[in-house]
Design a protein around this motif. Sequence first.
Motif: not given
Length: 247
Positions: A70, A73-74, A76-79
């Motif tokens: 999780e 994922e956070q 990755n969402e923020r690059g």
Amino acid sequence: MPPIPPTGRIDVHSHMLPGIDDGCADLEESLVSIEMLKQAGYVGTICTPHLWPDMFPDNTPANIQRWADELVEQLNERGIGYALWPGGELRLFNGVIEWMKTHGVPTLAGSKYVLTDFWEDTWPKYVDQAMDWLMAEGYQPILAHPERIGIAKLETLTKHLDALTARGVLLQGNFRCMTGEDGYLQDQRVRQFLTEGRYWLMALDMHRPDALPSRFDGMQMVAQEYGQPLLDRMTIEQPRRVLGHIQ
Ligand SMILES: [Fe+2]
């Protein structure tokens, strides 16, 4: 598992996962910590929440894997480019072998390495029994921060550590003990153990971002007092051995 960055420091002992134990309280703290770690030359962290059923009953290898995914994922969402692996810091207690038989062995990043600790002021039998069981099962136990074990007499502590390392257990020291903030005794012992070459690894054992600067200070003290090559071996090379990148 994420690819292993070819260069940079990797921390193998970290309470970075948000809201799991006494480490980062929320996602914001985890993100701030990662930014600070990147500035200090870190490229990845093995997330090692406390596995201690009395205190944190939900912390099992399966849940930690999910929580680490999780946080990835956070990021990755923020690059945000920063490698994370699941792990755990297994509190040794009377019954820990049965607990592992039920919940699985919490390895570092799916390797054979298992990070352990205990907090008695004597040396309990279950410590040696758990270490022997892990080795018989093909795992490589690591004892975290032996300099913080509350055995008052140094000779008694080193006698047990000698026996443990002779049987193949590895030791991991904490950088912050170098600063004296964990106590005078710990400050003395971490230096003695470094001088004696007892540590296979050193780590930040980070909890929340406000305490990261003192952990980085301890890291710099290791470089100043024991040399940059030793610091680099402990934070660049050995973690890649844990991850299976170096044999
Ligand atoms: Fe820890």
